[in-house]
Design an enzyme around this catalytic site. Structure first.
Site, short mmCIF file in Angstrom:
data_model
loop_
_atom_site.label_atom_id
_atom_site.label_comp_id
_atom_site.label_asym_id
_atom_site.label_seq_id
_atom_site.Cartn_x
_atom_site.Cartn_y
_atom_site.Cartn_z
N LYS A 31 12.24 -6.79 -8.71
CA LYS A 31 10.83 -7.02 -9.02
C LYS A 31 9.99 -5.93 -8.39
O LYS A 31 10.16 -5.64 -7.20
CB LYS A 31 10.41 -8.38 -8.43
N LYS A 80 9.86 -7.67 0.89
CA LYS A 80 8.67 -8.50 0.70
C LYS A 80 9.05 -9.84 0.04
O LYS A 80 8.65 -10.91 0.49
CB LYS A 80 7.66 -7.74 -0.17
N LYS A 92 11.19 -0.78 -8.43
CA LYS A 92 9.94 -0.03 -8.59
C LYS A 92 10.15 1.02 -9.67
O LYS A 92 11.27 1.52 -9.85
CB LYS A 92 9.55 0.66 -7.28
N ASN A 132 -9.70 -3.71 -5.51
CA ASN A 132 -9.29 -5.07 -5.83
C ASN A 132 -9.03 -5.89 -4.57
O ASN A 132 -9.68 -6.92 -4.33
CB ASN A 132 -8.04 -5.01 -6.74
N SER A 141 2.90 -13.39 -9.05
CA SER A 141 3.71 -12.82 -10.14
C SER A 141 4.94 -13.69 -10.40
O SER A 141 5.35 -13.88 -11.54
CB SER A 141 4.20 -11.41 -9.78
P1 NAD Z 1 -7.76 -0.20 -5.70
O1 NAD Z 1 -7.49 1.11 -6.34
O2 NAD Z 1 -8.41 -1.29 -6.49
O3 NAD Z 1 -8.70 0.02 -4.40
C1 NAD Z 1 -8.47 1.01 -3.45
C2 NAD Z 1 -9.76 1.24 -2.69
O4 NAD Z 1 -9.51 2.16 -1.63
C3 NAD Z 1 -10.88 1.85 -3.53
O5 NAD Z 1 -12.09 1.19 -3.22
C4 NAD Z 1 -10.96 3.31 -3.03
O6 NAD Z 1 -12.26 3.85 -3.13
C5 NAD Z 1 -10.58 3.09 -1.58
N1 NAD Z 1 -10.20 4.33 -0.91
C6 NAD Z 1 -9.53 5.39 -1.39
N2 NAD Z 1 -9.45 6.34 -0.45
C7 NAD Z 1 -10.08 5.87 0.63
C8 NAD Z 1 -10.35 6.38 1.93
N3 NAD Z 1 -9.92 7.58 2.28
N4 NAD Z 1 -11.03 5.59 2.79
C9 NAD Z 1 -11.47 4.37 2.45
N5 NAD Z 1 -11.25 3.84 1.25
C10 NAD Z 1 -10.57 4.58 0.35
O7 NAD Z 1 -6.38 -0.67 -5.08
P2 NAD Z 1 -5.94 -2.15 -4.63
O8 NAD Z 1 -5.23 -2.80 -5.75
O9 NAD Z 1 -7.07 -2.83 -3.97
O10 NAD Z 1 -4.83 -1.77 -3.55
C11 NAD Z 1 -5.19 -1.37 -2.24
C12 NAD Z 1 -3.96 -1.38 -1.36
O11 NAD Z 1 -3.40 -2.68 -1.39
C13 NAD Z 1 -2.83 -0.43 -1.80
O12 NAD Z 1 -2.14 0.02 -0.66
C14 NAD Z 1 -1.92 -1.33 -2.60
O13 NAD Z 1 -0.59 -0.84 -2.63
C15 NAD Z 1 -2.04 -2.61 -1.79
N6 NAD Z 1 -1.63 -3.78 -2.55
C16 NAD Z 1 -2.39 -4.21 -3.61
C17 NAD Z 1 -1.95 -5.31 -4.34
C18 NAD Z 1 -2.76 -5.86 -5.49
O14 NAD Z 1 -2.38 -6.90 -6.03
N7 NAD Z 1 -3.87 -5.24 -5.86
C19 NAD Z 1 -0.76 -5.96 -3.99
C20 NAD Z 1 -0.03 -5.51 -2.90
C21 NAD Z 1 -0.49 -4.41 -2.18
#
Ligand code: NAD
Length: 416
Positions: free
Chosen positions: A68, A92, A104, A219, A347
């Site tokens: 997954k 995880k 992945k 997000n 998921s």
């Molecule tokens: P996203 O793209 O929606 O948001 C990322 C945010 O980080 C944006 O607001 C961007 O402007 C900001 N950002 C980028 N560079 C930056 C910096 N230098 N300083 C501060 N902010 C900065 O991504 P997301 O889905 O929210 O994911 C964020 C993290 O969470 C990632 O590491 C992702 O792997 C992890 N994650 C997300 C999910 C999910 O379901 N969305 C699940 C597991 C892990």
């Protein structure tokens, strides 16, 4: 860099192996992915020319269930990075006890330079190329960086056409109208929020006295801010790629989200003061939530971090050297494989709903997510206390024990 990420993943495994019941053979087996597929993906461009992209799908382990993990579109995608991300997914899923292994995928492409139709053709062709090794019972992809629900719908549609029957359970993160789960949108943040709730109960925290700084307002960061401020916590600082803002009394999060939606930048918001983006990590707050990038808490800034709790919503925000500094300072780091596992957990709910064709309401999704997140947080926290180890090592040990149980159930371990 990508090679370094994979080495870091192996280091976490070796640390956990010291405390786990896993046999050395199991640990050795988990150091290598089970299967790697590299594909070339020819795509007809809008101007009539053809471009060939390189894609990967890595299955790290499928002993506890189908592999997954998401599919990433990025021009820096590298096989070692995909291998590390697949490894993390195995840990995880095992950490929170859902019956999946780790996988992945990735395509080396800058999707911002492609039209929507080109992205559709790329997505459909990539899924055809990896179709021989994926399926609802073998490997179930999902969105990741620069892939989304619409791309998942195209991929599911293409796979279903190849299979000759609708196959929604081949992929998760689909739009709700095409078999996605209610509650997937805020699941990652919600999982972390339930963990903070459990910690607050244990420590007797009063929400209004808890100040939170969030790095990243996409997000995960936005949804977490919404849930936490709704429960009375004070969101005192947030950042995005435009910079950071600070407001000691706590932001009105709904207003902040509205202005971010409007201008795309948190720094355009009228409330609070602009601060140096790097300083957000070092603010005097109770909880720090990295929710943006990997490798942001390093040996250079870890000793300046004042928060006593770090909730890793981002994947891999803390380097191993920084981990040691934070552990010495008695800072509780709730590691990514636990803190952000709410996303993959919902998921899993999506996949079970697709398989049974029985769809849950929001209350059921939230209740079951809360049960899993609080149960697994408690198990990891107890292990940390019992063994005197960090939360990260405890989370990996907890996961490795589960992986070992699955691997060794068909072996000859004497304590079975
Ligand atoms: P996203 O793209 O929606 O948001 C990322 C945010 O980080 C944006 O607001 C961007 O402007 C900001 N950002 C980028 N560079 C930056 C910096 N230098 N300083 C501060 N902010 C900065 O991504 P997301 O889905 O929210 O994911 C964020 C993290 O969470 C990632 O590491 C992702 O792997 C992890 N994650 C997300 C999910 C999910 O379901 N969305 C699940 C597991 C892990």
């Amino acid at each position: 860099m990508a090679e370094q990420i994979y080495q870091q993943a192996l280091l976490r495994l070796e640390q956990a192996a010291e405390y786990s019941k896993a046999a050395p053979e199991t640990v050795e087996r988990l150091k290598r992915p089970k299967r790697i597929l590299e594909v070339s993906v020819p795509v007809r461009m809008d101007d009539g020319s053809e471009r060939v992209f390189t894609g990967f799908r890595v299955q790290h382990d499928n002993t506890r269930g189908p592999a997954k993990g998401g599919i990433r579109y990025h021009h820096t995608v590298h096989l070692d990075e995909v291998k590390a991300l697949a490894f993390w997914m195995s840990f995880k899923c095992a950490c929170v006890g859902i019956p999946f292994g780790g996988g992945k995928g990735g395509v080396i492409v800058d999707p911002r330079k492609l039209s929507m139709l080109e992205i559709e053709r790329l997505s459909r062709r990539y899924i055809r190329e990896i179709a021989p090794i994926i399926g609802p019972d073998t490997d179930v992809p999902a969105p990741d960086v620069y892939t989304n629900a619409r791309i998942m719908a195209w991929m599911m549609d293409e796979y279903s056409a190849l299979a000759g029957q609708p196959t929604p359970a081949v992929i998760t993160g689909k739009p709700v109208s095409r078999g996605g789960s209610i509650g997937r949108d805020d699941a990652t943040a919600r999982g972390g929020f339930y963990i903070i709730g459990e910690l607050a109960d244990r420590r007797g925290w009063k929400a209004s006295e808890v100040r939170i700084a969030i790095q990243g307002f996409g997000n995960a960061g936005q949804q977490f801010a919404k849930l936490a401020s709704g429960a009375g916590y004070r969101i005192v600082a947030v950042s995005d790629s435009s910079g950071a803002i600070h407001c000691e009394k706590g932001f009105d999060v709904d207003a902040l989200i509205k202005s971010k939606d409007k201008s795309g930048k948190v720094t355009d918001h009228s409330e609070g003061d602009k601060i140096d983006a790097d300083k957000l990590l070092e603010l005097d707050v109770e909880i720090l939530v990295p929710a943006a990038l990997e490798g942001v808490i390093t040996k250079d800034n870890a000793s300046n971090i004042k928060a006593k709790t770090v909730l890793e919503l981002a994947n891999g925000p803390t380097t191993p050297e920084a981990d040691e500094i934070l552990a010495d300072a008695d800072t509780l780091v709730i590691p990514d494989i636990l803190a952000n596992a709410g996303g993959v957990t919902v998921s899993y709910f999506e996949w079970t709903q697709n398989k049974s064709s029985y769809y849950w309401n929001k209350e059921r999704v939230h209740d079951e997510l809360k049960t899993i997140m609080t149960r697994e947080f408690s198990a990891v926290h107890d292990l940390k206390e019992d063994r005197g180890i960090t939360m990260r090592t405890a989370a990996y040990t907890h996961a490795l024990d589960r992986l070992a149980d699955a691997h060794e159930a068909t072996g000859t371990r004497s304590d079975f």
